[in-house]
Design a protein around this motif. Sequence first.
Motif, PDB file in Angstrom:
ATOM      1  N   VAL A 291       0.701  -1.222  -0.006  1.00 49.83           N
ATOM      2  CA  VAL A 291      -0.097   0.127  -0.018  1.00 49.83           C
ATOM      3  C   VAL A 291       0.910   1.025   0.026  1.00 49.83           C
ATOM      4  O   VAL A 291       1.785   1.103   0.839  1.00 49.83           O
ATOM      5  CB  VAL A 291      -0.945   0.105   1.323  1.00 49.83           C
ATOM      6  N   TRP A 292       0.630   2.211  -1.083  1.00 47.84           N
ATOM      7  CA  TRP A 292       1.875   3.143  -1.291  1.00 47.84           C
ATOM      8  C   TRP A 292       1.291   4.458  -0.519  1.00 47.84           C
ATOM      9  O   TRP A 292       2.083   5.307  -0.228  1.00 47.84           O
ATOM     10  CB  TRP A 292       1.992   3.318  -2.575  1.00 47.84           C
ATOM     11  N   GLU A 293      -0.069   4.634  -0.283  1.00 43.98           N
ATOM     12  CA  GLU A 293      -0.523   5.514   0.514  1.00 43.98           C
ATOM     13  C   GLU A 293      -1.797   5.429   0.957  1.00 43.98           C
ATOM     14  O   GLU A 293      -2.525   4.540   0.707  1.00 43.98           O
ATOM     15  CB  GLU A 293      -0.449   6.935  -0.388  1.00 43.98           C
ATOM     16  N   GLY A 294      -2.249   6.271   1.928  1.00 45.53           N
ATOM     17  CA  GLY A 294      -3.679   6.122   2.504  1.00 45.53           C
ATOM     18  C   GLY A 294      -3.695   5.695   3.891  1.00 45.53           C
ATOM     19  O   GLY A 294      -2.476   4.737   4.439  1.00 45.53           O
ATOM     20  N   THR A 295      -4.630   5.754   4.573  1.00 41.41           N
ATOM     21  CA  THR A 295      -4.715   4.994   6.138  1.00 41.41           C
ATOM     22  C   THR A 295      -5.344   3.835   5.893  1.00 41.41           C
ATOM     23  O   THR A 295      -5.465   3.111   7.065  1.00 41.41           O
ATOM     24  CB  THR A 295      -5.560   6.123   6.667  1.00 41.41           C
TER      25      THR A 295
ATOM     26  N   PHE B 272       9.954  -3.419   1.158  1.00 43.64           N
ATOM     27  CA  PHE B 272       9.991  -2.367   1.548  1.00 43.64           C
ATOM     28  C   PHE B 272       9.984  -1.332  -0.053  1.00 43.64           C
ATOM     29  O   PHE B 272      10.921  -1.372  -0.697  1.00 43.64           O
ATOM     30  CB  PHE B 272      11.338  -1.754   1.922  1.00 43.64           C
ATOM     31  N   PRO B 273       8.822  -1.060  -0.492  1.00 42.30           N
ATOM     32  CA  PRO B 273       8.565  -0.522  -1.874  1.00 42.30           C
ATOM     33  C   PRO B 273       9.461   0.802  -2.001  1.00 42.30           C
ATOM     34  O   PRO B 273       9.704   1.260  -3.058  1.00 42.30           O
ATOM     35  CB  PRO B 273       7.129  -0.613  -2.183  1.00 42.30           C
ATOM     36  N   VAL B 274       9.414   1.801  -1.189  1.00 47.61           N
ATOM     37  CA  VAL B 274      10.112   3.034  -1.073  1.00 47.61           C
ATOM     38  C   VAL B 274      10.643   3.421   0.234  1.00 47.61           C
ATOM     39  O   VAL B 274      10.402   2.728   1.404  1.00 47.61           O
ATOM     40  CB  VAL B 274       8.837   4.147  -1.316  1.00 47.61           C
ATOM     41  N   ALA B 275      11.424   4.160   0.187  1.00 47.98           N
ATOM     42  CA  ALA B 275      12.489   4.682   1.197  1.00 47.98           C
ATOM     43  C   ALA B 275      11.121   5.397   2.455  1.00 47.98           C
ATOM     44  O   ALA B 275      10.312   5.976   2.049  1.00 47.98           O
ATOM     45  CB  ALA B 275      13.102   5.683   0.964  1.00 47.98           C
ATOM     46  N   GLY B 276      11.339   4.869   3.559  1.00 47.31           N
ATOM     47  CA  GLY B 276      10.580   5.351   4.500  1.00 47.31           C
ATOM     48  C   GLY B 276       9.339   4.284   4.905  1.00 47.31           C
ATOM     49  O   GLY B 276       8.468   4.429   5.830  1.00 47.31           O
ATOM     50  N   ALA B 277       9.120   3.302   4.163  1.00 47.78           N
ATOM     51  CA  ALA B 277       8.130   2.199   4.081  1.00 47.78           C
ATOM     52  C   ALA B 277       8.081   1.518   5.438  1.00 47.78           C
ATOM     53  O   ALA B 277       9.277   1.252   6.105  1.00 47.78           O
ATOM     54  CB  ALA B 277       8.021   1.576   2.849  1.00 47.78           C
ATOM     55  N   THR B 278       7.210   0.982   6.055  1.00 48.75           N
ATOM     56  CA  THR B 278       7.280   0.036   7.102  1.00 48.75           C
ATOM     57  C   THR B 278       6.571  -1.313   6.831  1.00 48.75           C
ATOM     58  O   THR B 278       5.793  -1.599   5.638  1.00 48.75           O
ATOM     59  CB  THR B 278       6.244   0.759   8.343  1.00 48.75           C
TER      60      THR B 278
ATOM     61  N   ALA C 236      -9.871  -5.486  -0.034  1.00 46.17           N
ATOM     62  CA  ALA C 236     -11.240  -5.108   0.503  1.00 46.17           C
ATOM     63  C   ALA C 236     -11.416  -3.472   0.485  1.00 46.17           C
ATOM     64  O   ALA C 236     -12.200  -2.815   0.452  1.00 46.17           O
ATOM     65  CB  ALA C 236     -11.594  -5.462   1.734  1.00 46.17           C
ATOM     66  N   GLN C 237     -10.124  -2.923   0.660  1.00 44.28           N
ATOM     67  CA  GLN C 237     -10.098  -1.412   0.849  1.00 44.28           C
ATOM     68  C   GLN C 237      -9.012  -0.927   0.338  1.00 44.28           C
ATOM     69  O   GLN C 237      -7.792  -1.350   0.269  1.00 44.28           O
ATOM     70  CB  GLN C 237     -10.421  -0.866   2.352  1.00 44.28           C
ATOM     71  N   GLY C 238      -8.890   0.239   0.117  1.00 43.75           N
ATOM     72  CA  GLY C 238      -7.887   1.238  -0.386  1.00 43.75           C
ATOM     73  C   GLY C 238      -7.178   0.753  -1.665  1.00 43.75           C
ATOM     74  O   GLY C 238      -8.176   0.283  -2.342  1.00 43.75           O
ATOM     75  N   GLU C 239      -6.100   1.003  -1.874  1.00 46.75           N
ATOM     76  CA  GLU C 239      -5.545   0.468  -3.159  1.00 46.75           C
ATOM     77  C   GLU C 239      -4.315  -0.436  -2.771  1.00 46.75           C
ATOM     78  O   GLU C 239      -3.262  -0.026  -2.393  1.00 46.75           O
ATOM     79  CB  GLU C 239      -4.955   1.409  -4.288  1.00 46.75           C
TER      80      GLU C 239
ATOM     81  N   SER D 263      -0.490   6.593  10.114  1.00 51.20           N
ATOM     82  CA  SER D 263       0.506   7.722   9.444  1.00 51.20           C
ATOM     83  C   SER D 263       0.489   7.833   7.852  1.00 51.20           C
ATOM     84  O   SER D 263       0.978   8.685   7.472  1.00 51.20           O
ATOM     85  CB  SER D 263       1.892   7.273   9.692  1.00 51.20           C
ATOM     86  N   SER D 264      -0.321   6.981   6.930  1.00 50.54           N
ATOM     87  CA  SER D 264      -0.261   7.122   5.689  1.00 50.54           C
ATOM     88  C   SER D 264       0.799   6.556   5.064  1.00 50.54           C
ATOM     89  O   SER D 264       0.962   6.951   3.765  1.00 50.54           O
ATOM     90  CB  SER D 264      -0.711   8.348   5.199  1.00 50.54           C
ATOM     91  N   ALA D 265       1.871   6.220   5.673  1.00 52.41           N
ATOM     92  CA  ALA D 265       3.091   5.578   5.247  1.00 52.41           C
ATOM     93  C   ALA D 265       3.086   4.451   4.407  1.00 52.41           C
ATOM     94  O   ALA D 265       1.915   3.602   4.556  1.00 52.41           O
ATOM     95  CB  ALA D 265       4.129   5.400   6.281  1.00 52.41           C
ATOM     96  N   ALA D 266       3.907   4.353   3.281  1.00 49.89           N
ATOM     97  CA  ALA D 266       3.720   3.128   2.591  1.00 49.89           C
ATOM     98  C   ALA D 266       4.032   1.659   3.432  1.00 49.89           C
ATOM     99  O   ALA D 266       4.744   1.843   4.534  1.00 49.89           O
ATOM    100  CB  ALA D 266       4.904   3.065   1.354  1.00 49.89           C
TER     101      ALA D 266
END
Length: 130
Positions: free
Chosen positions: A12-16, A44-50, A99-102, A73-76
Motif C-alpha cells: 500500500v503506497w499511501e492512505g490510511t 519495502f517498496p519505497v524509502a520510509g516504508a514500514t 477489500a479497501q484502499g488500493e 501515518s499513511s506511510a507506505a
Amino acid sequence: MESITIAFIFEVWEGTYPLNASLEITDSNVFAIAGGQVQIQPAFPVAGATTPPLSFLNVGAGGLNLLAGPNPSSAAQGIEVVVPVLTSGNTLSLKFDYAQGEVNGFYQFAGSSRAALQIGSNVIAFPVLA
C-alpha cells in the motif's frame, strides 16, 4: 507433482486503510503448507516504508488472505508471503482481490524480477526448471 516456491508481495503506497489482500487458486495447483513452510518477510517498496503488524494471515491449500493492523501515518507499507506450490501443470491460475484502499500485488520466483498481479484473474507461468 513438483514443488516450486513463489513470493507474493503486497504493498500500500499511501492512505490510511490497512494493508489487506486475498489470493484464491482457481486451478488444480495447491499451496504446500505442511511443516510450516510459509515465510513472512518485510517488503519495502519505497524509502520510509514500514512492515505492518499483522492482524491475521490465513494460508490454506487453496489460497491466502491477510489483514494488517491500522495505518494511521499513511506511510507506505509492504509485506511478502513466500509459499511453496505443488504444481499440476505449467501455470498457476489465481484470483487477486483486496477489500479497501488500493493494494498493489506482485509475484516473484527466486532469481527473477517481480511481476504485477492484476485485480481479478491471473495466470502465472512457472519458470522452466533445469
